[in-house]
Design a protein around this motif. Structure first.
Motif, PDB file in Angstrom:
ATOM      1  N   ARG A 138      16.408   6.145  13.034  1.00 52.86           N
ATOM      2  CA  ARG A 138      17.253   5.704  11.922  1.00 52.86           C
ATOM      3  C   ARG A 138      17.930   4.359  12.235  1.00 52.86           C
ATOM      4  NH1 ARG A 138      17.524   9.610   8.074  1.00 52.86           N
ATOM      5  NH2 ARG A 138      19.266   8.590   6.976  1.00 52.86           N
ATOM      6  N   SER A 139      17.210   3.494  12.937  1.00 55.91           N
ATOM      7  CA  SER A 139      17.737   2.162  13.233  1.00 55.91           C
ATOM      8  C   SER A 139      17.099   1.081  12.362  1.00 55.91           C
ATOM      9  CB  SER A 139      17.511   1.811  14.705  1.00 55.91           C
ATOM     10  OG  SER A 139      16.126   1.703  14.993  1.00 55.91           O
ATOM     11  N   HIS A 140      16.002   1.398  11.664  1.00 52.42           N
ATOM     12  CA  HIS A 140      15.308   0.431  10.826  1.00 52.42           C
ATOM     13  C   HIS A 140      14.905   1.081   9.502  1.00 52.42           C
ATOM     14  CE1 HIS A 140      14.757  -1.366  14.818  1.00 52.42           C
ATOM     15  NE2 HIS A 140      14.531  -2.506  14.220  1.00 52.42           N
ATOM     16  N   LEU A 141      14.753   0.241   8.488  1.00 52.76           N
ATOM     17  CA  LEU A 141      14.192   0.653   7.209  1.00 52.76           C
ATOM     18  C   LEU A 141      12.888  -0.100   6.997  1.00 52.76           C
ATOM     19  CD1 LEU A 141      17.329   0.583   4.862  1.00 52.76           C
ATOM     20  CD2 LEU A 141      16.144   2.617   5.699  1.00 52.76           C
ATOM     21  N   TYR A 142      11.902   0.581   6.459  1.00 56.88           N
ATOM     22  CA  TYR A 142      10.610  -0.034   6.188  1.00 56.88           C
ATOM     23  C   TYR A 142      10.168   0.326   4.783  1.00 56.88           C
ATOM     24  CZ  TYR A 142      10.336  -0.399  11.275  1.00 56.88           C
ATOM     25  OH  TYR A 142      10.598  -0.669  12.590  1.00 56.88           O
ATOM     26  N   GLN A 143       9.542  -0.634   4.122  1.00 57.55           N
ATOM     27  CA  GLN A 143       8.888  -0.313   2.858  1.00 57.55           C
ATOM     28  C   GLN A 143       7.480   0.157   3.147  1.00 57.55           C
ATOM     29  OE1 GLN A 143       7.927  -3.536   0.258  1.00 57.55           O
ATOM     30  NE2 GLN A 143       6.994  -2.217  -1.255  1.00 57.55           N
ATOM     31  N   THR A 144       7.065   1.239   2.539  1.00 58.04           N
ATOM     32  CA  THR A 144       5.655   1.633   2.589  1.00 58.04           C
ATOM     33  C   THR A 144       5.064   1.373   1.213  1.00 58.04           C
ATOM     34  OG1 THR A 144       6.352   3.899   2.130  1.00 58.04           O
ATOM     35  CG2 THR A 144       5.840   3.365   4.399  1.00 58.04           C
ATOM     36  N   HIS A 145       4.082   0.489   1.159  1.00 55.80           N
ATOM     37  CA  HIS A 145       3.384   0.246  -0.099  1.00 55.80           C
ATOM     38  C   HIS A 145       2.496   1.457  -0.341  1.00 55.80           C
ATOM     39  CE1 HIS A 145       4.504  -3.964  -0.852  1.00 55.80           C
ATOM     40  NE2 HIS A 145       4.680  -3.976   0.468  1.00 55.80           N
ATOM     41  N   SER A 146       3.052   2.433  -0.981  1.00 58.49           N
ATOM     42  CA  SER A 146       2.366   3.718  -1.051  1.00 58.49           C
ATOM     43  C   SER A 146       2.121   4.113  -2.496  1.00 58.49           C
ATOM     44  CB  SER A 146       3.199   4.798  -0.359  1.00 58.49           C
ATOM     45  OG  SER A 146       2.521   6.014  -0.359  1.00 58.49           O
ATOM     46  N   SER A 147       0.922   4.480  -2.776  1.00 57.28           N
ATOM     47  CA  SER A 147       0.569   5.064  -4.059  1.00 57.28           C
ATOM     48  C   SER A 147      -0.545   6.046  -3.770  1.00 57.28           C
ATOM     49  CB  SER A 147       0.121   3.967  -5.041  1.00 57.28           C
ATOM     50  OG  SER A 147      -1.042   3.321  -4.551  1.00 57.28           O
ATOM     51  N   ARG A 148      -1.213   6.470  -4.799  1.00 59.56           N
ATOM     52  CA  ARG A 148      -2.258   7.473  -4.597  1.00 59.56           C
ATOM     53  C   ARG A 148      -3.365   6.946  -3.692  1.00 59.56           C
ATOM     54  NH1 ARG A 148      -7.128   8.826  -6.761  1.00 59.56           N
ATOM     55  NH2 ARG A 148      -7.115   6.996  -8.104  1.00 59.56           N
ATOM     56  N   ASP A 149      -3.618   5.641  -3.768  1.00 57.02           N
ATOM     57  CA  ASP A 149      -4.795   5.137  -3.059  1.00 57.02           C
ATOM     58  C   ASP A 149      -4.484   4.182  -1.923  1.00 57.02           C
ATOM     59  OD1 ASP A 149      -3.923   3.024  -4.548  1.00 57.02           O
ATOM     60  OD2 ASP A 149      -5.906   2.379  -5.208  1.00 57.02           O
ATOM     61  N   GLN A 150      -3.210   3.876  -1.638  1.00 52.51           N
ATOM     62  CA  GLN A 150      -2.947   2.940  -0.554  1.00 52.51           C
ATOM     63  C   GLN A 150      -1.595   3.201   0.095  1.00 52.51           C
ATOM     64  OE1 GLN A 150      -2.878  -0.829  -2.827  1.00 52.51           O
ATOM     65  NE2 GLN A 150      -0.768  -1.074  -2.121  1.00 52.51           N
ATOM     66  N   CYS A 151      -1.496   2.791   1.346  1.00 56.03           N
ATOM     67  CA  CYS A 151      -0.233   2.863   2.084  1.00 56.03           C
ATOM     68  C   CYS A 151      -0.313   1.815   3.195  1.00 56.03           C
ATOM     69  CB  CYS A 151      -0.008   4.256   2.669  1.00 56.03           C
ATOM     70  SG  CYS A 151       1.565   4.432   3.532  1.00 56.03           S
ATOM     71  N   ILE A 152       0.683   0.942   3.262  1.00 57.13           N
ATOM     72  CA  ILE A 152       0.672  -0.151   4.225  1.00 57.13           C
ATOM     73  C   ILE A 152       2.031  -0.200   4.917  1.00 57.13           C
ATOM     74  CG2 ILE A 152       0.377  -2.635   4.560  1.00 57.13           C
ATOM     75  CD1 ILE A 152      -1.179  -2.692   1.908  1.00 57.13           C
ATOM     76  N   ILE A 153       2.028  -0.241   6.250  1.00 60.26           N
ATOM     77  CA  ILE A 153       3.259  -0.401   7.025  1.00 60.26           C
ATOM     78  C   ILE A 153       3.528  -1.892   7.172  1.00 60.26           C
ATOM     79  CG2 ILE A 153       4.415   0.058   9.208  1.00 60.26           C
ATOM     80  CD1 ILE A 153       2.614   2.491   9.531  1.00 60.26           C
ATOM     81  N   GLU A 154       4.706  -2.320   6.757  1.00 60.24           N
ATOM     82  CA  GLU A 154       5.007  -3.743   6.668  1.00 60.24           C
ATOM     83  C   GLU A 154       5.418  -4.375   7.989  1.00 60.24           C
ATOM     84  OE1 GLU A 154       8.036  -4.117   3.634  1.00 60.24           O
ATOM     85  OE2 GLU A 154       6.552  -5.168   2.421  1.00 60.24           O
ATOM     86  N   LYS A 155       5.265  -5.699   8.015  1.00 58.73           N
ATOM     87  CA  LYS A 155       5.884  -6.580   9.012  1.00 58.73           C
ATOM     88  C   LYS A 155       5.535  -6.236  10.456  1.00 58.73           C
ATOM     89  CE  LYS A 155       9.676  -7.774   5.924  1.00 58.73           C
ATOM     90  NZ  LYS A 155      11.142  -7.812   5.702  1.00 58.73           N
ATOM     91  N   ILE A 156       4.292  -5.842  10.688  1.00 57.78           N
ATOM     92  CA  ILE A 156       3.827  -5.662  12.062  1.00 57.78           C
ATOM     93  C   ILE A 156       3.333  -7.022  12.556  1.00 57.78           C
ATOM     94  CG2 ILE A 156       2.241  -4.438  13.573  1.00 57.78           C
ATOM     95  CD1 ILE A 156       4.369  -2.685  12.168  1.00 57.78           C
ATOM     96  N   PRO A 157       3.926  -7.585  13.620  1.00 58.06           N
ATOM     97  CA  PRO A 157       3.557  -8.941  14.049  1.00 58.06           C
ATOM     98  C   PRO A 157       2.129  -9.024  14.569  1.00 58.06           C
ATOM     99  CG  PRO A 157       5.053  -7.916  15.624  1.00 58.06           C
ATOM    100  CD  PRO A 157       4.987  -6.998  14.446  1.00 58.06           C
ATOM    101  N   ARG A 158       1.625 -10.231  14.656  1.00 55.22           N
ATOM    102  CA  ARG A 158       0.256 -10.451  15.114  1.00 55.22           C
ATOM    103  C   ARG A 158       0.127 -10.231  16.614  1.00 55.22           C
ATOM    104  NH1 ARG A 158      -2.111 -15.937  12.314  1.00 55.22           N
ATOM    105  NH2 ARG A 158      -1.363 -15.577  10.183  1.00 55.22           N
ATOM    106  N   LEU A 159      -1.074  -9.880  17.005  1.00 51.61           N
ATOM    107  CA  LEU A 159      -1.466  -9.797  18.400  1.00 51.61           C
ATOM    108  C   LEU A 159      -2.330 -11.013  18.734  1.00 51.61           C
ATOM    109  CD1 LEU A 159      -2.427  -6.020  18.466  1.00 51.61           C
ATOM    110  CD2 LEU A 159      -0.484  -7.034  19.665  1.00 51.61           C
ATOM    111  N   GLY A 160      -2.556 -11.246  20.006  1.00 58.13           N
ATOM    112  CA  GLY A 160      -3.432 -12.343  20.398  1.00 58.13           C
ATOM    113  C   GLY A 160      -3.261 -12.665  21.868  1.00 58.13           C
ATOM    114  N   PHE A 161      -4.298 -13.158  22.481  1.00 58.69           N
ATOM    115  CA  PHE A 161      -4.225 -13.570  23.876  1.00 58.69           C
ATOM    116  C   PHE A 161      -3.434 -14.875  23.988  1.00 58.69           C
ATOM    117  CE2 PHE A 161      -8.194 -11.007  23.797  1.00 58.69           C
ATOM    118  CZ  PHE A 161      -7.801 -10.037  24.697  1.00 58.69           C
ATOM    119  N   GLY A 162      -2.840 -15.083  25.163  1.00 61.82           N
ATOM    120  CA  GLY A 162      -2.080 -16.293  25.386  1.00 61.82           C
ATOM    121  C   GLY A 162      -0.659 -16.244  24.863  1.00 61.82           C
TER     122      GLY A 162
END
Length: 597
Positions: A235-259
């Motif tokens: 309970r330290s963060h709030l997130y929007q889930t783009h959720s409907s019958r056919d989709q759900c997306i967890i927001e604001k996950i930063p990019r990965l990458g080497f270097g």
């Protein structure tokens, strides 16, 4: 306080707000971690030539870093709770005589987005009295001076400080309703007119905007009517889930990458998965807790996968135990098993959990699954190969249109052959218990030769021995064609990157662990071990930087045979011999710490 001390304190504050360690900032600036430490303790000031890089890394103008003003804006984010613009440098230009006054809107931020959501400016600032946060809605006057006392987090749980429902044309505060709903301790809720009645004169789409504080500062999140907002597990963060019958997306996950200071793809993915569910940790701590900071593997035919943290020793098992998490693993599933696994992945996403998986895009490296579209027919992800796609297609209007639908995530291109789904939270061991467990993993993994489930790979000292032998196999290098030679150089470069990254993390983890032990003999052994791995990491990093970069050679059309000389391979072989000796000393010190535990 003298100027250098004020500047040092400011650099330290800005670095921490960017989530950078001293080592990571040093890497970005091409200086030593000791140099950064001297700046932050006021013992010296950055060189003039370093200032532009420092300004870019901290996202602050040179003046705001060096001028000893009493009021400084640490961060300023213009946002609608979904998208955001970092306007810190621009807002700092409005600070005059230790006073900030401005009216946020399109006249200041012309590149902001044009939609119906409410927009606001989130500001975190520092005065002689401390660090505070505040906010102001678009087209409302913001005034701050050194006597302004804004919001300060007083709890590990988030605190909602404002709530609005409606849109830019008409909206009202629903803070009282949110206070009432918080009483029920919901883990998630859907923004509906039943919970937040719409205004009669409000035309168009309605949105819920929440402004909240947590230990990291001030944040905003919004969702459209019918969409969901959920709390993290702690309970330290709030997130929007783009959720409907056919989709759900967890927001604001930063990019990965080497270097980027996270060159173990499994640990990078694990760090994202943990922080997404509200666990406070760092990449270096994940490497330390799991024991992946001690990893050393090699394949005699020179295979890239030797750099994979889990190829010969499953560091995810001690990692999950250290963080008190159950885990479900799926390896090389048959086609008929994949339907059930996909349903489990979709359920994890709906609960805000990021599954870890390998081979999501391009090549077998770890990433996270971040959402789904079309009832799960399309999975979305962050992988270590995203940057290439974004660089190639960033200017493509069709790609940008898709990014708006997928919230900035790329498609999973292929079914992963290994999946780790993090399950329920259990009681976690103490940090000291995790340190001892990590040292036991070091002793076990370094002193083994092979593991039965991966007999073609060597581990620990045997791996170092085989690597040295391969570097000194002069008849092979004399007979190899350019393609084989180039591949071996590339594998060597990748494995050196992995080893340097691992030992850097070992040094950082050991140094951070020193306050955990109190017995003088135990502390002395751990302190020597930290210094040993700091020295080892520096040696490895220096050699890695001196190696010819295969990507640069390919771009220039240069010959690997001419670039990677026998002398360089000999120097590396000598270094690996020295590393083995240092590792043996590390084993002795680890045994000493464990014997005193």
């Amino acid at each position: 306080m003298i100027v250098s001390e004020k500047v040092g304190k400011r650099i330290a504050t800005l670095r921490k707000r960017k989530g950078l360690s001293q080592e990571q900032l040093a890497e970005l600036l091409h200086v030593s971690a000791q140099a950064v430490s001297k700046w932050e303790t006021g013992k010296s000031l950055p060189e003039t030539a370093t200032l532009p890089l420092l300004s870019a890394a901290l996202n602050h103008s040179i003046d705001s870093i060096l001028l000893p003003q009493e009021l400084v804006v640490l961060s300023a984010i213009y946002t609608d709770g979904q998208q955001e613009l970092d306007v810190t440098q621009l807002v700092n230009q409005f600070v005059a005589s230790d006073r900030l006054s401005l009216l946020p809107g399109e006249h200041l931020f012309p590149h902001s987005w044009n939609d119906g959501r409410l927009k606001l400016l989130l500001v975190t600032y520092e005065t002689p009295d401390g660090i505070y946060s505040t906010f102001v809605l678009k087209d409302q006057l913001l005034t701050i001076d050194i006597h302004s006392n804004g919001y300060v987090s007083t709890s590990d749980e988030l605190q909602i400080i404002a709530a609005h429902y409606g849109n830019e044309q008409a909206h009202r505060s629903v803070a009282a309703k949110m206070k009432h709903y918080e009483h029920f301790r919901w883990t998630q809720f859907t923004a509906t007119h039943e919970l937040f009645p719409s205004l009669i004169d409000c035309g168009g789409q309605d949105y819920l905007l929440l402004v909240y504080l947590n230990a990291e500062g001030i944040h905003a999140v919004s969702c459209a009517e019918g969409e969901q907002i959920h709390y993290s597990r702690d309970r330290s963060h709030l997130y929007q889930t783009h959720s409907s019958r056919d989709q759900c997306i967890i927001e604001k996950i930063p990019r990965l990458g080497f270097g980027r200071g996270r060159d173990c793809s499994w640990a990078g993915a694990m760090t994202l998965a943990l922080t997404a569910r509200g666990v406070e940790t760092t990449y270096e701590q994940v490497m330390g807790y799991s024991g992946a900071c001690w990893r050393m593997a090699f394949e005699p035919v020179w295979d890239y996968s030797a750099a994979d943290a889990l190829v010969v020793y499953d560091y995810s098992i001690p990692a999950c135990k250290a963080y008190g998490l159950s885990a479900r693993r799926a390896n090389r599933l048959e086609p008929q098993q994949r339907t059930a696994e996909k349903l489990a992945i979709l359920e994890d996403i709906r609960q805000g959990r990021l599954p870890l998986a390998i081979n999501l895009r391009v090549a077998p490296e770890w990433g996270v699954i971040t959402g789904y579209l079309a009832e799960g027919d399309v999975l979305l992800c962050r992988s270590y190969f995203d940057d290439e796609t974004f660089s190639e297609l960033e200017a493509d209007p069709e790609f940008q249109a898709h990014m708006r639908i997928s919230q900035g995530y790329l498609h999973v291109d292929q079914w992963p052959y290994r999946i780790i789904r993090l399950g329920d939270q259990m009681e976690a061991p103490s940090a000291l218990e995790n340190l001892y467990a990590s040292l036991r993993v070091k002793l076990e993994s370094m002193q083994a030769e092979t593991l039965s489930n991966s007999s073609s790979y060597a581990i620990g000292y045997k791996a170092l021995e085989l690597w040295r032998e391969g570097l000194q196999d002069h008849p092979w290098y004399a007979a190899a064609d350019e393609e084989a030679f180039s591949r071996r150089l590339s594998v060597n470069h990748f494995c050196m990157m992995a080893l340097a990254d691992a030992r850097r993390c070992a040094a950082a983890y050991l140094r951070d662990s020193l306050p955990l032990v109190h017995d003088p003999h135990e502390q002395a052994a751990l302190s020597e071990m930290a210094a040993l791995y700091e020295a080892m990491a520096a040696l490895l990093e220096d050699l890695y930087e001196a190696l010819p970069d295969p990507a640069v050679l390919r771009k220039k059309g240069a010959s690997s045979r001419l670039s990677w000389t026998s002398r360089q391979r000999g120097q590396q072989a000598e270094l690996l011999t020295r590393i083995a000796s240092m590792e043996h000393r590390g084993d002795t010190l680890a045994q000493t710490v464990l014997s005193l535990a």
